[in-house]
Design an enzyme around this catalytic site. Structure first.
Site, mmCIF file in Angstrom:
data_model
loop_
_atom_site.group_PDB
_atom_site.id
_atom_site.type_symbol
_atom_site.label_atom_id
_atom_site.label_comp_id
_atom_site.label_asym_id
_atom_site.label_seq_id
_atom_site.Cartn_x
_atom_site.Cartn_y
_atom_site.Cartn_z
ATOM 1 N N TYR A 146 0.857 -1.188 0.000
ATOM 2 C CA TYR A 146 0.000 0.000 0.000
ATOM 3 C C TYR A 146 0.889 1.233 0.000
ATOM 4 O O TYR A 146 1.883 1.291 0.710
ATOM 5 C CB TYR A 146 -0.892 0.008 1.250
ATOM 6 C CG TYR A 146 -1.739 1.257 1.404
ATOM 7 C CD1 TYR A 146 -2.806 1.521 0.543
ATOM 8 C CD2 TYR A 146 -1.474 2.172 2.430
ATOM 9 C CE1 TYR A 146 -3.585 2.657 0.699
ATOM 10 C CE2 TYR A 146 -2.264 3.313 2.591
ATOM 11 C CZ TYR A 146 -3.313 3.553 1.728
ATOM 12 O OH TYR A 146 -4.078 4.679 1.878
ATOM 13 N N ASP A 241 9.217 2.764 -0.199
ATOM 14 C CA ASP A 241 8.186 3.452 0.565
ATOM 15 C C ASP A 241 8.345 3.026 2.019
ATOM 16 O O ASP A 241 7.909 1.954 2.419
ATOM 17 C CB ASP A 241 6.796 3.104 0.022
ATOM 18 C CG ASP A 241 5.684 3.811 0.784
ATOM 19 O OD1 ASP A 241 5.985 4.487 1.794
ATOM 20 O OD2 ASP A 241 4.518 3.696 0.368
ATOM 21 N N LYS A 269 4.155 9.007 8.894
ATOM 22 C CA LYS A 269 3.941 8.394 10.216
ATOM 23 C C LYS A 269 4.961 8.864 11.266
ATOM 24 O O LYS A 269 4.871 10.001 11.700
ATOM 25 C CB LYS A 269 3.856 6.876 10.069
ATOM 26 C CG LYS A 269 2.684 6.520 9.123
ATOM 27 C CD LYS A 269 2.173 5.124 9.131
ATOM 28 C CE LYS A 269 0.875 5.058 8.356
ATOM 29 N NZ LYS A 269 0.914 4.355 7.098
HETATM 30 C C1 LIG Z 1 0.313 4.900 5.720
HETATM 31 C C2 LIG Z 1 1.067 4.655 4.478
HETATM 32 C C3 LIG Z 1 1.024 5.536 3.381
HETATM 33 C C4 LIG Z 1 0.099 6.708 3.334
HETATM 34 O O1 LIG Z 1 0.374 7.655 4.333
HETATM 35 P P1 LIG Z 1 -0.781 8.688 4.742
HETATM 36 O O2 LIG Z 1 -0.112 9.584 5.730
HETATM 37 O O3 LIG Z 1 -1.895 7.853 5.315
HETATM 38 O O4 LIG Z 1 -1.192 9.393 3.519
HETATM 39 C C5 LIG Z 1 1.856 5.298 2.305
HETATM 40 N N1 LIG Z 1 2.679 4.241 2.295
HETATM 41 C C6 LIG Z 1 2.759 3.371 3.309
HETATM 42 C C7 LIG Z 1 3.721 2.245 3.254
HETATM 43 C C8 LIG Z 1 1.936 3.538 4.432
HETATM 44 O O5 LIG Z 1 1.973 2.649 5.426
#
Ligand SMILES: *Cc1c(COP(=O)(O)O)cnc(C)c1O
Length: 432
Positions: A146, A241, A269
């Site tokens: 994701y 990511d 995060k």
């Molecule tokens: C949470 C998450 C996102 C998106 O971050 P948001 O602050 O919710 O937009 C993108 N990539 C990964 C791996 C994530 O866990």
């Protein structure tokens, strides 16, 4: 026994009048556990309290940012002090330099970064950068990873091993999804075939190096290293990511852990210490493509917000204390091994996956590398477990595809109690 959730239920009814599904982010609606959300009133350390004054040991941690637990005193102090002097200027502040230096000076790969306001925004910008830097359009992503709600990444694989993305959301033109190629994790041959077929068209490969949004699909180091080799061979960029794994899998995240040098890394995060911050970065050379140095446009009214920066600084400063990650991992291992030992002794069809301070209960006996190996039917077990845990003071994110996070604020006693509770929940599920 069921907890009193009268006030939460009333608040949810009100929320449904204002928000689609009563929430501002879909998983919060508790639909995948067939419940209704608890409205949280406050948090402190490892605990949260809902509006009905039920207390929980929290393993959601706001979905990852709260590696220090709730209302960490140093974070609160930093925010409080900064906010006295105003909340936003739309001009550079000293705090941006401070957070950037904490990150860049302590990270093995990064030379320059740019702050944004969410993980999604970081990923969206990283893709634009990769496309701008290579002059190519297509992106390879992996099924089960994701990357936020970026249009071209809200896609899944179609039928067949190697496919263009099929959008998983309404509102995404087919032509956008067609720029994304979706591959299964852990299959080097499929990757090689696509790179060969679309030679000179692939701008980047993006991966969650520790896939933690669809169960916890820990990959072999060799697969991540293979991605680096292939990106070099085909002159495309490697994007890690690390919105979850950044500052979680050690300060240097998965890049450091697996000794792989991605070209671009995205963060979110933890980097904002519980406030809305994202970031992306890479070498000085690649980042020189970003406006105003280069032709790739990217901007933000609240980017580098001083209050958010101060929360990030207060958080990362604590993470850099010697032994921080070792202690956190050790606690997590002990917690997980208690549960694992119980599962093994009882021969339940489940196992724990753990890496650093992230864990996931897989309702399967086999190790899982790919999202398609997760049996959707096994989610019925998670649903029962989730309900049991809520009734007994343990809060997990309301979906069996989501991982749990241990924070520095979880005491040995908290973890002991929670492990006990999880074991009892499993007994309840499997001894019917
Ligand atoms: C949470 C998450 C996102 C998106 O971050 P948001 O602050 O919710 O937009 C993108 N990539 C990964 C791996 C994530 O866990």
């Amino acid at each position: 026994m069921s907890i009193n959730r009268q006030i939460s239920s009333q608040l949810f009814e009100t929320a449904k009048r204002y928000f689609p599904g009563g929430v501002n982010s879909p998983v919060r609606a508790f639909r995948s556990v067939e419940g209704t959300p608890l409205f949280i009133k406050k948090g402190n350390g490892s605990r949260i309290w809902d509006e009905d004054d039920n207390e929980f040991i929290d393993f959601c941690g706001s979905w990852g940012p709260l590696i220090l637990g709730h209302a960490n005193p140093e974070v609160i102090q930093a925010i409080t002090e900064t906010i006295q002097s105003g909340t936003s200027f739309g001009a550079p502040t000293r705090l941006e330099n401070e957070l950037a230096s904490l990150i860049v000076d302590n990270h093995p790969v990064l030379e320059k970064i740019r702050f944004v306001s969410s993980g999604t925004e970081a990923v969206m910008s990283a893709l634009r950068l990769a496309r701008g830097a290579t002059g190519r359009s297509k992106i390879i992503k992996f099924e089960g990873c994701y990357h936020g709600h970026v249009d071209s990444l809200l896609v899944k694989a179609g039928s067949g091993l190697v496919t263009f993305g099929i959008s998983t959301s309404a509102g995404i033109p087919e032509s956008f999804a067609a720029e994304t190629i979706v591959l299964p994790l852990n299959e080097p041959f499929a990757l090689e075939a696509v790179l060969h077929q679309y030679e000179n068209e692939i701008a980047a490969i993006i991966i969650e190096p520790i896939p933690a949004n669809n169960g916890l699909l820990v990959q072999n180091k060799s697969f991540l290293q293979y991605l680096r080799t292939k990106c070099d061979e085909y002159s495309c960029l490697l994007i890690f990511d690390e919105v979850i794994s950044g500052f979680r899998a050690g300060f240097g995240g998965a890049a450091e852990k697996y000794e792989v040098r991605p070209d671009i890394i995205t963060f979110g995060k933890i980097v904002g210490g519980g406030l809305p911050v994202g970031a992306y970065g890479g070498s000085a050379e690649i980042m020189s493509n970003i406006s105003p140095d280069g032709p790739v446009y990217q901007a933000g009214t609240l980017s580098g917000n001083p209050v958010a920066m101060s929360a990030g600084i207060a958080t990362l400063t604590q993470l850099l204390q010697p032994g921080f990650y070792e202690a956190l991992e050790e606690k997590t291992i002990q917690f997980c091994s208690k549960i694992s030992a119980h599962i093994q002794a009882k021969q339940y069809p489940a196992h724990l996956v753990q890496i650093d301070s992230i864990f996931w209960i897989a309702f399967s006996t086999d190790r899982i590398f790919q999202s398609e190996q997760i049996d959707p039917d096994s989610m019925k077990y998670f649903k029962q477990l989730h309900r049991y845990l809520l009734d007994n003071g343990v809060y997990f994110g309301p979906s069996g595809y989501e991982v749990g996070f241990v924070s520095a604020a979880h005491s040995t006693d908290d973890l002991q109690r929670a492990a006990q509770c999880i074991c009892e929940g499993l007994d309840m599920i499997f001894n019917v």
